[in-house]
Structures are given as C-alpha cells and as structure tokens.
Design a protein around this motif. Structure first.
Motif, PDB file in Angstrom:
ATOM      1  N   ALA A  39       0.804  -1.228   0.000  1.00 30.25           N
ATOM      2  CA  ALA A  39       0.000   0.000   0.000  1.00 30.25           C
ATOM      3  C   ALA A  39       0.841   1.284   0.000  1.00 30.25           C
ATOM      4  CB  ALA A  39      -0.975  -0.013   1.171  1.00 30.25           C
ATOM      5  N   PRO A  40       1.905   1.398   0.799  1.00 30.27           N
ATOM      6  CA  PRO A  40       2.680   2.651   0.759  1.00 30.27           C
ATOM      7  C   PRO A  40       3.254   2.960  -0.621  1.00 30.27           C
ATOM      8  CG  PRO A  40       3.217   1.398   2.739  1.00 30.27           C
ATOM      9  CD  PRO A  40       2.390   0.495   1.870  1.00 30.27           C
ATOM     10  N   ASP A  53       2.205  10.509  -7.557  1.00 35.05           N
ATOM     11  CA  ASP A  53       2.953  10.925  -8.747  1.00 35.05           C
ATOM     12  C   ASP A  53       2.062  10.962  -9.983  1.00 35.05           C
ATOM     13  OD1 ASP A  53       5.256  11.145  -7.233  1.00 35.05           O
ATOM     14  OD2 ASP A  53       5.949   9.109  -7.707  1.00 35.05           O
ATOM     15  N   SER A  54       1.188   9.968 -10.107  1.00 36.00           N
ATOM     16  CA  SER A  54       0.304   9.917 -11.275  1.00 36.00           C
ATOM     17  C   SER A  54      -0.639  11.110 -11.311  1.00 36.00           C
ATOM     18  CB  SER A  54      -0.504   8.614 -11.256  1.00 36.00           C
ATOM     19  OG  SER A  54       0.332   7.498 -11.463  1.00 36.00           O
ATOM     20  N   PRO A  74     -10.841  16.420  -1.397  1.00 35.85           N
ATOM     21  CA  PRO A  74     -10.086  16.400  -0.135  1.00 35.85           C
ATOM     22  C   PRO A  74      -8.694  15.796  -0.273  1.00 35.85           C
ATOM     23  CG  PRO A  74     -12.353  15.743   0.250  1.00 35.85           C
ATOM     24  CD  PRO A  74     -12.187  15.832  -1.230  1.00 35.85           C
ATOM     25  N   ALA A  75      -8.566  14.724  -1.051  1.00 36.28           N
ATOM     26  CA  ALA A  75      -7.265  14.084  -1.190  1.00 36.28           C
ATOM     27  C   ALA A  75      -6.262  14.991  -1.892  1.00 36.28           C
ATOM     28  CB  ALA A  75      -7.404  12.769  -1.955  1.00 36.28           C
ATOM     29  N   ASN A 124       1.519  17.808  -0.275  1.00 40.20           N
ATOM     30  CA  ASN A 124       2.799  17.224   0.116  1.00 40.20           C
ATOM     31  C   ASN A 124       2.732  15.709  -0.064  1.00 40.20           C
ATOM     32  OD1 ASN A 124       4.338  15.785   2.538  1.00 40.20           O
ATOM     33  ND2 ASN A 124       5.472  17.639   1.981  1.00 40.20           N
ATOM     34  N   ARG A 125       3.752  15.135  -0.674  1.00 36.46           N
ATOM     35  CA  ARG A 125       3.745  13.708  -1.019  1.00 36.46           C
ATOM     36  C   ARG A 125       3.552  12.824   0.211  1.00 36.46           C
ATOM     37  NH1 ARG A 125       7.547   9.527  -2.865  1.00 36.46           N
ATOM     38  NH2 ARG A 125       6.850   8.669  -4.864  1.00 36.46           N
ATOM     39  N   GLU A 126       4.300  13.079   1.264  1.00 38.12           N
ATOM     40  CA  GLU A 126       4.203  12.247   2.462  1.00 38.12           C
ATOM     41  C   GLU A 126       2.844  12.405   3.134  1.00 38.12           C
ATOM     42  OE1 GLU A 126       6.366   9.921   3.153  1.00 38.12           O
ATOM     43  OE2 GLU A 126       7.378  10.601   1.320  1.00 38.12           O
TER      44      GLU A 126
END
Length: 354
Positions: free
Chosen positions: A152-153, A161-162, A206-207, A212-214
């Motif tokens: 999952a991570p 990234d996509s 919301p997502a 920020n990636r993390e």
C-alpha cells in the motif's frame, strides 16, 4: 464528436462511447455490452478500439464480449499478465476521426492503470477530456489496498505521482471522466456529483489538498475500505478473460415442483423481494437481497459454483436482475418465479416439511 457516458446502476460503473466521423472507441465496457453496439449503429459508426483503464475488481469487463461483436482491438496497460488484448506504451497515440487519444500510464490504484487523454484536433492541441479509470474520481482518489498492506505505501506514492505529475498538469479546464461514480466500492468518498474538471478537483477534492507527497501517502494509508470476497473472482476473470455470454442468460419460469427439485440438487435461492415481503414468508436458507442492492451485496454471499434461482416481485424485474448478476460473473441463473406465485411455492415447501 459523439460522447456518451453509460452508467451501470448499483455498481456505479461508468463506461464511455466516443466517436468522430465514422469511427468510435469504448472505454471500460460492461459485460452486457449491446448498448455500445446500438450506439454505434445509431450513429453510423464502427467501433475500432476498446480501451481498459485497469484490471477491474468490482465487475466483469466486457472487452472480449464487445470484440466478438465488433472485431475491435483491445488495449490495456503493462504490469499484469493479461491473457488477451494488446499492451500499451506510455504516450502511444490513436487517431479517431478528428480526435486523438493518448495513453498515459498512471499507476497507483494498480500497477497497470492507464488514463487516456482526448484531444479535439479541430479546435486545438490542448486536451479536452481525460479518462482516469480508478486513479482519480469526483471528490476522491483510487483505493491503494488491493495488493495488501505491504504494498500500500508504494501504491500510494505512485498514485500521488500519477495525479500530481501527470493528470493535473493536463490543465484545469480538462473534463474528468472516471470509471466510477458515487456508491462504488472502488472509493470511500466519491461525490454524488457526476461531472467535474481537473480544476474543480484541484480545489475541492479532499485528497488533492494533501499536496505534500508524504501527507498524501499518510492520508491514503488511513483509509479503511471494505474488500468484498468476489473481488478475487473478478480479478481472475479480468486477467484471463471471462466466459463469453453471447446474449443474456434466459432463466425459465418454474413450477413449485421444479423449483423444489432444483433446490434439492444444490441450487441457491436469491429472494429479490423487498425485506418486508421476505420477513412475511420465505423459503428456508434463501438469501434476502432485494433487487436494488444486488450489485452491492450479491458478491459477499453468493457462490460461483452453484445454480441460482430467483424470487422476484414481478417478472418485469427479470432482465434487470439478470444484468446485475452477470456483471458480477453469476451466469448460471436457471429459473425464477414471481411474488404472485410465491404462496403456491411456499405452501409446497411447507407441506413437504410436514
């Protein structure tokens, strides 16, 4: 340009028919695929290509069924071992009359996930639509738990990234065309609104506020979504290619004696009447799954290795019931009876037990 969005109720599955001049494509076709053939006939078009966004987990894909009817070529992404169709490469382009479709590899929901960017060359070179599969929905993003918690991570990182490096840079005015709408098990919070643009999602989803990636990865890993057991069967069918229907099954109306005999030979009964009717009287060991929730709940309980019998409110519901079931891979639907005959069947079983 001809654009048709086909929504399969219950599953909230969205497929698309796009045509220009005398050519058309279909994206993520459903298994009962005559609707696309009829659209092509109505518009005087030939379905040239079939594109899959990913190996779907929640319904049986109709690509092979549609290919048999139209001889269209099937395309999907690298990443899993498909037993049918053709693999796509990043940036591969397809001409469609005055339109151009470009393949965009957008992993994250699954490794092979593809998006498709549509450009209208008559009006310019800028994209006008993007078909994102399960990468990006209206108000939500694709689930990242299908490979298990260990993967999952990495999937969440790929999905970030996509979305942020490939899909959103296409432009705020680009129309979003996902593979599912509200009510789908492929997302946890898909908006009830059916239409959106990348610009609207950038500011309202919301997502996508987790720039920020993390932070995005953490947000996705905290999701808790149901995993219906039938997903595994769908993965198998959609990797190897499902059995061809060549038309919907035609269950027969049965007498009480015929119904009872099939049950004694191992058939399961799905009672699609409303719960208050089921509560009043029902056949022992039958499943109460009223018609409107069959796409959501049948895959949790029904076996794939036994014949299925239906109890309906009225015979006019039969076609809808059959369509709902075959979209989940339940093809062995052998008989039915409707509510007005239920008392005869119920009395037959009661007498049998006494």
């Amino acid at each position: 340009m001809i654009f048709e969005r086909i929504k399969s109720e219950g599953l909230a599955h969205l497929s698309y028919f796009i045509g220009s001049e005398n050519e058309a494509i279909v994206i993520d076709p459903r298994r009962d695929c005559q609707v696309y053939v009829e659209l092509a006939r109505r518009e005087g078009m030939n379905i040239k290509y079939i594109f899959e966004t990913h190996r779907n987990e929640d319904y049986v894909i109709g690509s092979l069924e549609l290919k048999k009817l139209t001889d269209a070529e099937i395309y999907h992404g690298h990443g899993v071992d498909f037993k049918y169709g053709n693999y796509l490469n990043e940036g591969q382009e397809f001409d469609l009359g005055s339109m151009e479709l470009t393949a965009l590899h957008t992993p994250g929901h699954t490794d092979e996930s593809m998006s498709y960017v549509l450009t209208d060359l008559d009006t310019g070179k800028e994209p006008v639509m993007v078909f994102t599969g399960d990468a990006l929905f209206v108000g939500d993003t694709g689930r990242i738990d299908l490979y298990g918690p260990g993967e999952a991570p990495g999937l969440a990182a790929n999905l970030y990234d996509s979305i942020f490096n490939k899909i959103l840079p296409l432009g705020d005015g680009v129309i979003l065309c996902p593979a599912h709408g509200s009510g789908s098990v492929c997302g946890g919070a898909i908006a009830k609104r059916d239409y959106s643009t990348l610009g609207l999602e950038r500011v309202q989803n919301p997502a996508l506020q987790k720039t920020n990636r993390e932070e995005f990865i953490k947000f996705k890993l905290e999701e808790q979504l149901d995993f219906p057991p039938y997903f595994k069967k769908m993965e198998q069918y959609n990797l190897q290619g499902p059995p061809l229907l060549q038309g919907l099954p035609t269950p027969k109306p049965l007498s009480p004696a015929e119904f009872r005999k099939k049950i004694e030979k191992g058939a399961v009964v799905v009672d699609m009447r409303m719960p208050h009717s089921f509560g009043g009287a029902h056949i022992r060991n039958s499943y109460s799954i009223w018609l409107g929730v069959v796409p959501s709940f049948a895959g949790w309980v029904l076996p794939y290795n036994k014949p299925i019998l239906l109890v309906l409110e009225e015979k006019e519901q039969l076609e809808t019931a059959v369509r709902y079931l075959v979209r989940l891979g339940y093809d062995n639907i052998t008989g039915f009876f409707e509510r007005r005959n239920f008392s005869l069947v119920y009395e037959s079983f009661t007498r049998r037990r006494s």
